[in-house]
Design an enzyme around this catalytic site. Structure first.
Site, short mmCIF file in Angstrom:
data_model
loop_
_atom_site.label_atom_id
_atom_site.label_comp_id
_atom_site.label_asym_id
_atom_site.label_seq_id
_atom_site.Cartn_x
_atom_site.Cartn_y
_atom_site.Cartn_z
CE LYS A 84 -3.94 -2.19 2.31
NZ LYS A 84 -4.96 -2.04 3.38
CE1 TYR A 104 -9.35 -3.02 0.05
CE2 TYR A 104 -8.50 -1.13 -1.13
CZ TYR A 104 -8.29 -2.22 -0.30
OH TYR A 104 -7.03 -2.51 0.16
CG PHE A 143 -13.43 1.68 6.81
CD1 PHE A 143 -12.91 1.06 5.68
CD2 PHE A 143 -14.10 0.90 7.74
CE1 PHE A 143 -13.04 -0.30 5.48
CE2 PHE A 143 -14.24 -0.48 7.55
CZ PHE A 143 -13.71 -1.06 6.40
NE ARG A 199 -6.99 -13.60 5.79
CZ ARG A 199 -7.22 -12.32 5.48
NH1 ARG A 199 -6.85 -11.82 4.32
NH2 ARG A 199 -7.81 -11.53 6.35
CB THR A 256 -7.20 -5.62 9.88
OG1 THR A 256 -7.70 -6.75 9.19
CG2 THR A 256 -7.54 -4.37 9.10
NE ARG A 262 -2.53 -5.78 7.03
CZ ARG A 262 -3.68 -6.35 6.71
NH1 ARG A 262 -4.20 -7.29 7.48
NH2 ARG A 262 -4.32 -5.97 5.63
CG ASN A 318 -3.64 -2.31 6.81
OD1 ASN A 318 -3.50 -1.91 5.66
ND2 ASN A 318 -4.65 -3.08 7.17
CG HIS A 365 -5.50 -6.22 -0.07
ND1 HIS A 365 -6.69 -6.23 0.61
CD2 HIS A 365 -5.63 -7.13 -1.08
CE1 HIS A 365 -7.51 -7.10 0.03
NE2 HIS A 365 -6.89 -7.65 -1.00
CD GLU A 389 -8.68 -9.50 -3.39
OE1 GLU A 389 -7.49 -9.75 -3.10
OE2 GLU A 389 -9.52 -9.16 -2.56
P1 CMP Z 1 -7.44 -4.56 3.47
O1 CMP Z 1 -6.94 -5.94 3.75
O2 CMP Z 1 -6.80 -3.83 2.35
O3 CMP Z 1 -9.01 -4.61 3.22
C1 CMP Z 1 -9.88 -3.55 3.56
C2 CMP Z 1 -9.17 -2.45 4.27
O4 CMP Z 1 -10.00 -1.54 4.93
C3 CMP Z 1 -8.31 -3.03 5.35
O5 CMP Z 1 -7.21 -3.70 4.79
C4 CMP Z 1 -7.98 -1.82 6.19
O6 CMP Z 1 -6.81 -1.15 5.76
C5 CMP Z 1 -9.17 -0.92 5.89
N1 CMP Z 1 -9.92 -0.72 7.13
C6 CMP Z 1 -10.52 -1.65 7.88
N2 CMP Z 1 -11.08 -1.08 8.95
C7 CMP Z 1 -10.82 0.25 8.86
C8 CMP Z 1 -11.13 1.36 9.68
N3 CMP Z 1 -11.84 1.21 10.81
N4 CMP Z 1 -10.71 2.57 9.28
C9 CMP Z 1 -10.00 2.72 8.13
N5 CMP Z 1 -9.68 1.68 7.32
C10 CMP Z 1 -10.08 0.47 7.69
#
Ligand code: CMP
Length: 143
Positions: free
Chosen positions: A11, A51, A59, A87, A93, A104, A114, A117, A128
């Protein structure tokens, strides 16, 4: 266990901090083969499409804003049991809740920013990977 493929996105936060090489090294050390990798700036429609499943989440706007802020690396990873293994290596996350030694934990800053993905299932990994790579641009599955 079967050889699988999964999608990783490094990211904007991690690319900006010059962590892409370190993250790819962690993945290779964890036994993944990098079968495709490209640097690209996600347009707003491409990020929103990727997404789309999160469209109703509070969010979503912040997520799209972040993912379009600067370039990402889109990476196809291959190994035995790739979806589950990635994973594990990726971590939770929220980097604050991620296990020591995960990507992460080492490189993520917050739940929004983070570092990486990862696909959450084999079915979604196929969707994907297909979203970013034509089948003709990805090397055949290792024998
Ligand atoms: P990702 O695995 O890319 O898939 C969805 C993304 O949404 C996740 O990683 C996070 O980076 C993001 N995400 C999840 N929860 C939140 C949150 N509360 N605020 C902002 N971003 C979020």
């Amino acid at each position: 266990m079967a050889i699988e493929r999964t999608l990783c996105i490094i990211k904007p936060d991690a690319v900006e901090k010059k962590r892409s090489g370190a993250i790819l090294a962690m993945l290779e050390e964890a036994g993944f083969t990098i079968v495709a990798c490209k640097r690209m700036a996600l347009s707003r429609p491409v990020a929103e499409g990727f997404y789309a499943v999160h469209k109703a989440r509070p969010f979503f706007g912040e997520l799209v804003e972040f993912m379009t802020r600067s370039p990402v690396f889109v990476v196809v990873l291959e190994r035995e049991d790739a979806v589950a293994k990635y994973r594990q290596v990726m971590g939770a996350t929220d980097p604050a809740k991620a296990d020591a030694g995960t990507i992460r934990k080492a490189h993520g800053g917050s739940v929004g920013e983070n570092a990486v993905h990862g696909s959450d299932s084999l079915d979604n990994a196929k969707i994907e990977i297909g979203y970013f790579f034509a089948a003709s641009k990805v090397a055949p599955v290792a024998g």
